[in-house]
Design a protein around this motif. Sequence first.
Motif, PDB file in Angstrom:
ATOM      1  N   ALA A 108       0.831  -1.206   0.000  1.00 21.10           N
ATOM      2  CA  ALA A 108       0.000   0.000   0.000  1.00 21.10           C
ATOM      3  C   ALA A 108       0.867   1.258   0.000  1.00 21.10           C
ATOM      4  O   ALA A 108       0.542   2.250  -0.660  1.00 21.10           O
ATOM      5  CB  ALA A 108      -0.937   0.000   1.203  1.00 21.10           C
ATOM      6  N   GLY A 109       1.981   1.203   0.707  1.00 18.66           N
ATOM      7  CA  GLY A 109       2.903   2.337   0.707  1.00 18.66           C
ATOM      8  C   GLY A 109       3.552   2.539  -0.647  1.00 18.66           C
ATOM      9  O   GLY A 109       3.688   3.667  -1.129  1.00 18.66           O
ATOM     10  N   SER A 110       3.942   1.442  -1.298  1.00 13.66           N
ATOM     11  CA  SER A 110       4.586   1.571  -2.612  1.00 13.66           C
ATOM     12  C   SER A 110       3.604   2.018  -3.677  1.00 13.66           C
ATOM     13  O   SER A 110       4.006   2.616  -4.679  1.00 13.66           O
ATOM     14  CB  SER A 110       5.238   0.247  -3.017  1.00 13.66           C
ATOM     15  OG  SER A 110       4.251  -0.728  -3.275  1.00 13.66           O
ATOM     16  N   GLU A 111       2.308   1.749  -3.478  1.00 11.38           N
ATOM     17  CA  GLU A 111       1.293   2.202  -4.428  1.00 11.38           C
ATOM     18  C   GLU A 111       0.867   3.648  -4.174  1.00 11.38           C
ATOM     19  O   GLU A 111       0.093   4.209  -4.947  1.00 11.38           O
ATOM     20  CB  GLU A 111       0.055   1.300  -4.333  1.00 11.38           C
ATOM     21  CG  GLU A 111       0.289  -0.103  -4.832  1.00 11.38           C
ATOM     22  CD  GLU A 111      -0.900  -1.012  -4.572  1.00 11.38           C
ATOM     23  OE1 GLU A 111      -1.789  -0.643  -3.758  1.00 11.38           O
ATOM     24  OE2 GLU A 111      -0.944  -2.092  -5.186  1.00 11.38           O
ATOM     25  N   GLY A 112       1.333   4.229  -3.069  1.00 10.79           N
ATOM     26  CA  GLY A 112       0.982   5.608  -2.746  1.00 10.79           C
ATOM     27  C   GLY A 112      -0.305   5.734  -1.948  1.00 10.79           C
ATOM     28  O   GLY A 112      -0.832   6.826  -1.778  1.00 10.79           O
TER      29      GLY A 112
ATOM     30  N   GLU B 293       5.260   7.947   6.656  1.00 10.16           N
ATOM     31  CA  GLU B 293       5.044   7.954   8.106  1.00 10.16           C
ATOM     32  C   GLU B 293       3.975   6.928   8.510  1.00 10.16           C
ATOM     33  O   GLU B 293       4.115   6.216   9.507  1.00 10.16           O
ATOM     34  CB  GLU B 293       4.618   9.354   8.590  1.00 10.16           C
ATOM     35  CG  GLU B 293       5.682  10.413   8.448  1.00 10.16           C
ATOM     36  CD  GLU B 293       5.761  10.971   7.018  1.00 10.16           C
ATOM     37  OE1 GLU B 293       4.749  10.918   6.287  1.00 10.16           O
ATOM     38  OE2 GLU B 293       6.848  11.429   6.639  1.00 10.16           O
ATOM     39  N   GLU B 294       2.897   6.852   7.712  1.00  8.14           N
ATOM     40  CA  GLU B 294       1.844   5.873   8.007  1.00  8.14           C
ATOM     41  C   GLU B 294       2.370   4.447   7.879  1.00  8.14           C
ATOM     42  O   GLU B 294       2.028   3.587   8.692  1.00  8.14           O
ATOM     43  CB  GLU B 294       0.652   6.066   7.066  1.00  8.14           C
ATOM     44  CG  GLU B 294      -0.155   7.325   7.331  1.00  8.14           C
ATOM     45  CD  GLU B 294      -1.235   7.528   6.285  1.00  8.14           C
ATOM     46  OE1 GLU B 294      -2.374   7.828   6.676  1.00  8.14           O
ATOM     47  OE2 GLU B 294      -0.933   7.373   5.072  1.00  8.14           O
ATOM     48  N   VAL B 295       3.200   4.215   6.882  1.00  3.54           N
ATOM     49  CA  VAL B 295       3.771   2.885   6.709  1.00  3.54           C
ATOM     50  C   VAL B 295       4.626   2.530   7.922  1.00  3.54           C
ATOM     51  O   VAL B 295       4.516   1.429   8.472  1.00  3.54           O
ATOM     52  CB  VAL B 295       4.599   2.801   5.404  1.00  3.54           C
ATOM     53  CG1 VAL B 295       5.378   1.495   5.329  1.00  3.54           C
ATOM     54  CG2 VAL B 295       3.701   2.952   4.194  1.00  3.54           C
TER      55      VAL B 295
ATOM     56  N   THR C  28      -7.851  -2.646   7.454  1.00  2.39           N
ATOM     57  CA  THR C  28      -9.275  -2.566   7.088  1.00  2.39           C
ATOM     58  C   THR C  28      -9.553  -1.471   6.068  1.00  2.39           C
ATOM     59  O   THR C  28     -10.495  -1.600   5.286  1.00  2.39           O
ATOM     60  CB  THR C  28     -10.153  -2.325   8.333  1.00  2.39           C
ATOM     61  OG1 THR C  28      -9.694  -1.161   9.010  1.00  2.39           O
ATOM     62  CG2 THR C  28     -10.129  -3.528   9.248  1.00  2.39           C
ATOM     63  N   ASP C  29      -8.750  -0.405   6.062  1.00  5.64           N
ATOM     64  CA  ASP C  29      -8.993   0.684   5.117  1.00  5.64           C
ATOM     65  C   ASP C  29      -8.226   0.518   3.809  1.00  5.64           C
ATOM     66  O   ASP C  29      -8.257   1.393   2.947  1.00  5.64           O
ATOM     67  CB  ASP C  29      -8.643   2.028   5.753  1.00  5.64           C
ATOM     68  CG  ASP C  29      -7.176   2.135   6.144  1.00  5.64           C
ATOM     69  OD1 ASP C  29      -6.539   1.079   6.333  1.00  5.64           O
ATOM     70  OD2 ASP C  29      -6.681   3.266   6.264  1.00  5.64           O
ATOM     71  N   LEU C  30      -7.560  -0.624   3.637  1.00  4.05           N
ATOM     72  CA  LEU C  30      -6.788  -0.875   2.413  1.00  4.05           C
ATOM     73  C   LEU C  30      -7.544  -1.855   1.519  1.00  4.05           C
ATOM     74  O   LEU C  30      -8.236  -2.746   2.018  1.00  4.05           O
ATOM     75  CB  LEU C  30      -5.416  -1.457   2.767  1.00  4.05           C
ATOM     76  CG  LEU C  30      -4.521  -0.565   3.625  1.00  4.05           C
ATOM     77  CD1 LEU C  30      -3.244  -1.305   3.998  1.00  4.05           C
ATOM     78  CD2 LEU C  30      -4.215   0.734   2.922  1.00  4.05           C
TER      79      LEU C  30
END
Length: 141
Positions: A26-30, A35-37, A58-60
């Motif tokens: 999810a981080g690599s996809e933006g 910071e969230e990662v 849950t939000d991904l």
Amino acid sequence: MNTPNPARIRAADADRERVAQTVQTAGSEGRLTLEEVEQRLSRVYAAKFTDELAALTTDLPRPAPPRPGFPLTRDALRRHPALRVHLAVAVAVAVLLIVRWAVLGAGFFWPVFPLFWLAVSLFVHARVRSLRERAGTAVPY
């Protein structure tokens, strides 16, 4: 005395790694900032129960189910003897056609047409087998 909730299941290292991979993807996809990662990964590796891990994703979006691959594999040939027989017959016919073409000395490689249909029949057979297996209606032969 403090009794644990029996509905909670302890998380294994494999569970943490699976969730960490989802967060990193999810981080690599933006979808998540750096910071969230970092925050989520620290919470992933600190989690003791699977419900704590589930709350971190849950939000991904869920990953897409794997697409069916090439149907004619060694594993498919091991599981389905009929595919092995089909492959053996196709190879034998192909060899006979090529030998006949070479012996006759024909200039045009005419075996290409029957070889094409032999290959198509083999791939269709393997594909039907894989689809039936995935649907749970595999025929034993």
